[in-house]
Write a protein that holds these residues in place. Structure first.
Motif, short mmCIF file in Angstrom:
data_model
loop_
_atom_site.label_atom_id
_atom_site.label_comp_id
_atom_site.label_asym_id
_atom_site.label_seq_id
_atom_site.Cartn_x
_atom_site.Cartn_y
_atom_site.Cartn_z
N GLN A 179 -7.90 -5.81 -3.83
CA GLN A 179 -8.35 -6.91 -2.98
C GLN A 179 -9.52 -7.67 -3.60
N MET B 268 -6.98 0.23 -3.39
CA MET B 268 -6.71 -0.93 -2.55
C MET B 268 -7.93 -1.86 -2.51
N ASP C 99 0.85 -1.19 0.00
CA ASP C 99 0.00 0.00 0.00
C ASP C 99 0.89 1.24 0.00
N ILE D 35 -1.35 -7.33 3.39
CA ILE D 35 -1.19 -5.92 3.00
C ILE D 35 -0.08 -5.29 3.84
#
Length: 275
Positions: free
Chosen positions: A26, A22, A12, A44
């Motif tokens: 995912q 993000m 990230d 993450i």
């Protein structure tokens, strides 16, 4: 190694700033695991804000976009850690014939890698680029496995204050890198076209655009007053309305999101199964 599993590290780069990227990454990972009936797990790592960096225990790495200058971070610990990870992935791949580790670098991560490998001029734009725009594949891009199933040109979400221009083709050749995609040609604008995708090595690829972007996240952005005004000021109200109307078009960002990162993951899982 379980050949029906894939372990992914998601880096990230958003530095705590709110974003839809993000979530998009995912969702693609979760959907890929279910559709391919594999045990896909991901962790993450909040690199810029918390200094978290993955080790080499992962099969694939996806590093996100993020705000701010890709130049101002030169010498900072988190950037050094990121560059060291890329070096470690390259070294691992050089020393392992049968099993490889893969990395996909998005937007800010892509710009950092271009600076690291000195493949072009990383420069600030005159104005922010934000919206859904056509992207042109080069001859190498048309042969690239990651883009199999995409159109040429194709459409994706572009969101940047910085860009990489003026490719150094001698550096490309020395590195073995390939320029895969470039910004749409604008005959009425006398500006250098931005590099939109590069294959840095056989296992590391990057995009300036956002292949993780989906209609849900993009609609949330487009309806923000600030974004709406910026697009209308730059491109006109009709272009803004066209972007809104294109969100559910299966040939635009829906296609891009369904093709590029899944192709990257397919290559990674295919490599494990071959090994």
């Amino acid at each position: 190694m379980d050949k029906s599993s894939l372990k992914v590290a998601v880096i990230d780069m958003n530095n705590g700033a709110p974003n839809q990227g993000m979530r998009g990454i995912q969702e693609i990972l979760s959907r890929f695991g279910k559709e391919h009936h594999i045990n896909l797990s991901f962790d993450i790592f909040d690199l810029r804000q918390k200094g978290e960096i993955p080790g080499l225990e992962y099969d694939a790495y996806i590093s996100s976009g993020g705000p701010g200058s890709p130049i101002a971070s030169k010498g900072e610990q988190w950037e050094n850690d990121f560059f060291n990870l890329l070096n470690e992935i390259e070294a691992f791949n050089l020393n392992n014939e049968d099993r490889k580790k893969y990395a996909f670098l998005i937007c800010h991560s892509f710009q950092l890698a271009c600076r690291k490998f000195e493949l072009g001029n990383v420069t600030e734009r005159r104005s922010n680029a934000f919206g859904i725009f056509p992207i042109t594949l080069t001859a190498d891009g048309e042969k690239e496995q990651i883009f199999e199933g995409i159109t040429n040109p194709f459409f994706s979400v572009d969101s940047r204050d910085w860009q990489v221009i003026e490719p150094d083709f001698a550096a490309f050749e020395a590195k073995g890198a390939k320029l895969l995609a470039i910004e749409k040609e604008r005959k009425h604008v006398d500006l250098e076209r931005c590099m939109m995708s590069i294959r840095f090595t056989d296992e590391i690829i990057g995009t300036q655009f956002h292949p993780e972007a989906d209609p849900i996240g993009m609609k949330m952005y487009l309806l923000q007053d600030e974004k709406k005004k910026a697009i209308i000021d730059l491109h006109g109200e009709q272009k803004y309305l066209d972007m809104l109307n294109s969100l559910d078009d299966p040939t635009r960002i829906v296609l891009t999101q369904s093709v590029i990162l899944p192709n990257f993951l397919n290559k990674a899982i295919g490599n494990l199964q071959e090994a």
